[in-house]
Enzyme design. Structure first.
Site, PDB file in Angstrom:
ATOM      1  CD  GLU A  97     -33.595 -32.335  76.135  1.00 39.15           C
ATOM      2  OE1 GLU A  97     -33.695 -32.743  74.971  1.00 39.15           O
ATOM      3  OE2 GLU A  97     -33.357 -31.139  76.411  1.00 39.15           O
ATOM      4  N   GLY A 121     -40.692 -10.413  61.093  1.00 37.11           N
ATOM      5  CA  GLY A 121     -40.633 -11.706  60.419  1.00 37.11           C
ATOM      6  C   GLY A 121     -42.027 -12.266  60.191  1.00 37.11           C
ATOM      7  CB  ALA A 129     -40.980 -14.424  64.363  1.00 38.87           C
ATOM      8  CG  ASP A 178     -35.405 -27.834  63.752  1.00 35.41           C
ATOM      9  OD1 ASP A 178     -35.932 -28.570  62.909  1.00 35.41           O
ATOM     10  OD2 ASP A 178     -36.044 -27.079  64.514  1.00 35.41           O
ATOM     11  CG  HIS A 216     -71.906 -35.195  51.194  1.00 38.71           C
ATOM     12  ND1 HIS A 216     -71.458 -34.010  50.663  1.00 38.71           N
ATOM     13  CD2 HIS A 216     -73.207 -35.014  51.549  1.00 38.71           C
ATOM     14  CE1 HIS A 216     -72.461 -33.136  50.687  1.00 38.71           C
ATOM     15  NE2 HIS A 216     -73.523 -33.710  51.221  1.00 38.71           N
TER      16      HIS A 216
HETATM   17  P1  NAD Z   1     -39.081 -18.657  58.869  1.00 39.70           P
HETATM   18  O1  NAD Z   1     -37.816 -18.843  58.146  1.00 39.70           O
HETATM   19  O2  NAD Z   1     -40.267 -19.474  58.512  1.00 39.70           O
HETATM   20  O3  NAD Z   1     -39.549 -17.131  58.741  1.00 39.70           O
HETATM   21  C1  NAD Z   1     -38.716 -16.060  59.071  1.00 39.70           C
HETATM   22  C2  NAD Z   1     -39.236 -14.848  58.328  1.00 39.70           C
HETATM   23  O4  NAD Z   1     -38.510 -13.715  58.760  1.00 39.70           O
HETATM   24  C3  NAD Z   1     -39.074 -14.965  56.823  1.00 39.70           C
HETATM   25  O5  NAD Z   1     -40.296 -14.679  56.197  1.00 39.70           O
HETATM   26  C4  NAD Z   1     -37.995 -13.937  56.526  1.00 39.70           C
HETATM   27  O6  NAD Z   1     -38.122 -13.363  55.253  1.00 39.70           O
HETATM   28  C5  NAD Z   1     -38.231 -12.921  57.636  1.00 39.70           C
HETATM   29  N1  NAD Z   1     -37.078 -12.077  57.948  1.00 39.70           N
HETATM   30  C6  NAD Z   1     -35.778 -12.446  58.009  1.00 39.70           C
HETATM   31  N2  NAD Z   1     -35.021 -11.378  58.313  1.00 39.70           N
HETATM   32  C7  NAD Z   1     -35.861 -10.316  58.454  1.00 39.70           C
HETATM   33  C8  NAD Z   1     -35.682  -8.954  58.751  1.00 39.70           C
HETATM   34  N3  NAD Z   1     -34.470  -8.438  58.951  1.00 39.70           N
HETATM   35  N4  NAD Z   1     -36.764  -8.147  58.833  1.00 39.70           N
HETATM   36  C9  NAD Z   1     -37.991  -8.663  58.611  1.00 39.70           C
HETATM   37  N5  NAD Z   1     -38.224  -9.951  58.299  1.00 39.70           N
HETATM   38  C10 NAD Z   1     -37.173 -10.767  58.236  1.00 39.70           C
HETATM   39  O7  NAD Z   1     -38.704 -18.781  60.400  1.00 39.70           O
HETATM   40  P2  NAD Z   1     -39.643 -18.812  61.678  1.00 39.70           P
HETATM   41  O8  NAD Z   1     -41.001 -18.315  61.387  1.00 39.70           O
HETATM   42  O9  NAD Z   1     -38.836 -18.140  62.734  1.00 39.70           O
HETATM   43  O10 NAD Z   1     -39.748 -20.372  61.975  1.00 39.70           O
HETATM   44  C11 NAD Z   1     -38.554 -21.135  62.216  1.00 39.70           C
HETATM   45  C12 NAD Z   1     -38.738 -22.548  61.743  1.00 39.70           C
HETATM   46  O11 NAD Z   1     -39.706 -23.222  62.525  1.00 39.70           O
HETATM   47  C13 NAD Z   1     -39.184 -22.618  60.306  1.00 39.70           C
HETATM   48  O12 NAD Z   1     -38.446 -23.589  59.612  1.00 39.70           O
HETATM   49  C14 NAD Z   1     -40.612 -23.028  60.398  1.00 39.70           C
HETATM   50  O13 NAD Z   1     -41.046 -23.802  59.285  1.00 39.70           O
HETATM   51  C15 NAD Z   1     -40.655 -23.838  61.690  1.00 39.70           C
HETATM   52  N6  NAD Z   1     -42.000 -23.750  62.254  1.00 39.70           N
HETATM   53  C16 NAD Z   1     -42.976 -24.512  61.723  1.00 39.70           C
HETATM   54  C17 NAD Z   1     -44.269 -24.406  62.193  1.00 39.70           C
HETATM   55  C18 NAD Z   1     -45.354 -25.256  61.595  1.00 39.70           C
HETATM   56  O14 NAD Z   1     -45.050 -26.250  60.953  1.00 39.70           O
HETATM   57  N7  NAD Z   1     -46.618 -24.897  61.723  1.00 39.70           N
HETATM   58  C19 NAD Z   1     -44.567 -23.493  63.190  1.00 39.70           C
HETATM   59  C20 NAD Z   1     -43.553 -22.713  63.701  1.00 39.70           C
HETATM   60  C21 NAD Z   1     -42.266 -22.844  63.221  1.00 39.70           C
END
Ligand code: NAD
Length: 450
Positions: free
Chosen positions: A32, A174, A263, A305, A438
């Site tokens: 790690e 995002g 994001a 990932d 319930h």
């Molecule tokens: P994501 O892929 O979920 O979302 C990225 C978003 O950015 C998408 O909706 C996409 O359409 C948008 N996007 C891409 N390019 C863009 C642009 N040029 N302009 C505007 N929007 C744009 O990725 P994330 O939110 O960064 O999360 C990464 C990973 O981590 C995902 O796989 C997610 O499922 C995981 N994650 C999960 C949880 C959870 O389980 N609660 C929480 C956080 C992250």
């Protein structure tokens, strides 16, 4: 040093694999580069949920009048919120460290490099393993646009670091899970949030109705959402950032915030990971594997990932870890990887598992959908939940449960019941024949099944 299994990366994938291998009597070395627990524990799931909990408690205290509870002088302290989050993370990290010690797993702190024939080098030492598991995870992606590297542009890593960043306005590029959960934290604290999403709706992979409901909930909290936004450039300095984007009609606008959160997804961490000539097949930096997690090189596996075509979720990484270790040890993989719940920690929470009605239709499966509203659920009303629902998707011919979408209190816990139903091949009648307590939100699943 010789070992049975070398694991690179100590997140939920890596430490689960180490534990599973140790349980089977294998010798394990876990490498790690940073803190044990990986993104999930140190820069992802755990700190975001701790901050969401704190931010929602603040918002609930401010809105408690409706319950007959008066709270005056309600305020928050970003630094104290982060200190508490750090304490939660430290407790969990200590638990994993103790587990590794009890398991007899040797944890090596440093950046490992994987060579040919099961050789791994790290911190000046060379290790030889029968099998190597890559579990190095992913890191935030930055869009290749002008201004993306400015100091006022941060990733979720930066927002979660140290004492946190207190903001009065935030532009999020995002509208995926990270974007929405960060919007949830900051909007609950009274920050002005703008989300710019490239696709036609936020949370694009989820059911359309979920996207619409979450958009409505976000707007009610004052969040501005621009879908189909083409982000062109970012300018300014921390405290006064400007994002220029084109809207769906082609008109150019500016969104302003103290900082910009990028994001837009996460990219696999394979840079410098493999020694020259020892690289397995990669696809856009992600490690290509077969369904069993085996890469193009025998005895080299990838989980989590970093693996190509995987859903980037901690629980997927740990499921893959259990299956890969079982495969290495000549056992049947124990976990059903076909049923994967996904969760978004908004208020109310969002969860989804299995097929949506649209996906079933696209697959040519005739389904019957049934929906229950939180407005008719006693527990949701008691807790003043905002409008939500539970939708169950069942095979029309057999009644088998194929999927569910939930927007309701504790949806992220409740979705496990539907995941189990799908895994077991249960029908709506089976779910309806099961007594649910319930008053609980779980009754909505039973009622939808009926
Ligand atoms: P994501 O892929 O979920 O979302 C990225 C978003 O950015 C998408 O909706 C996409 O359409 C948008 N996007 C891409 N390019 C863009 C642009 N040029 N302009 C505007 N929007 C744009 O990725 P994330 O939110 O960064 O999360 C990464 C990973 O981590 C995902 O796989 C997610 O499922 C995981 N994650 C999960 C949880 C959870 O389980 N609660 C929480 C956080 C992250």
């Amino acid at each position: 040093m010789r070992t049975d299994i070398a694991i690179v990366g100590g997140g939920p994938g890596g430490y689960t694999a180490a534990h599973e291998a140790a349980l089977r009597g294998r010798s394990v070395v876990l490498f790690e580069a940073d803190l044990i627990g990986g993104t999930c524990l140190n820069r992802g799931c755990i700190p975001t949920k701790a901050l969401i909990h704190a931010a929602e408690t603040y918002a609930a205290a401010r809105g408690a009048d409706s319950l007959g509870v008066s709270c005056t002088g309600v305020s928050y302290d970003m630094r104290a919120m982060h200190e508490r989050t750090d304490a939660v993370m430290a407790t969990l990290r200590e638990g994993i460290e103790k587990l590794m010690r009890t398991d007899g797993v040797r944890v090596v702190n440093g950046t490992a490099q994987v060579g040919a024939g099961g050789v791994v080098t790290c911190a000046g030492e060379t290790f030889e393993a029968d099998d190597v598991i890559i579990a190095t995870g992913a890191r935030p992606n930055r869009l290749p646009i002008p201004g993306a590297d400015l100091a006022g542009v941060c990733t979720s890593d930066d927002l979660l670091e140290g004492d946190g960043i207190d903001l009065s306005s935030l532009v999020i590029v995002g509208g995926g899970v990270i974007g929405i959960e960060c919007a949830q934290i900051y909007a609950s604290l009274g920050c002005e949030v703008t989300i710019l999403e490239a696709m036609e709706r936020i949370l694009p992979p989820m059911d359309r109705e979920i996207s619409q409901r979450v958009a409505m909930l976000m707007k009610r909290r004052g969040v501005t959402i621009e879908a189909k936004a083409r982000v062109q450039s970012i300018a300014g300095e921390k405290g006064a950032m400007v994002v220029t984007y084109e809207d769906k009609r082609g008109a150019v606008h500016e969104a302003k915030g103290d900082v910009v959160l990028m994001a837009t997804g996460r990219r696999p961490m394979t840079e410098g990971l493999f020694a020259s000539g020892a690289e397995p097949e990669l696809e856009r930096g992600a490690v290509v594997t077969d369904a069993a997690g085996q890469t193009s090189i025998p005895h080299l596996y990838a989980i989590g990932d970093v693996r190509a075509h995987t859903i980037q979720l901690a629980h997927v990484a740990s499921a893959q870890a259990r299956n890969v270790v079982a495969t290495i040890c000549g056992e049947e993989p124990p976990v059903d990887e076909s049923v994967v719940p996904s969760c978004v920690y908004t208020s109310p929470e969002v969860a989804s598992v299995g097929l949506t009605a649209d996906e079933a239709k696209a697959a040519g499966i005739a389904v019957r959908c049934s929906k229950q509203l939180t407005g008719a659920n006693g527990r949701s009303l008691v807790e003043e939940s905002e409008a939500g629902y539970v939708k169950l998707v069942c095979d029309e011919a057999t009644g088998r449960v194929l999927g569910a979408q939930l927007v309701c209190p504790r949806a992220t816990d409740l979705v496990a019941e539907v995941a189990l139903a799908i895994h077991l091949g249960a029908t709506a009648a089976d779910v309806a024949a099961t007594i649910h307590p319930h008053p609980t939100v779980s009754e909505m699943i039973m009622e939808a099944a009926r």
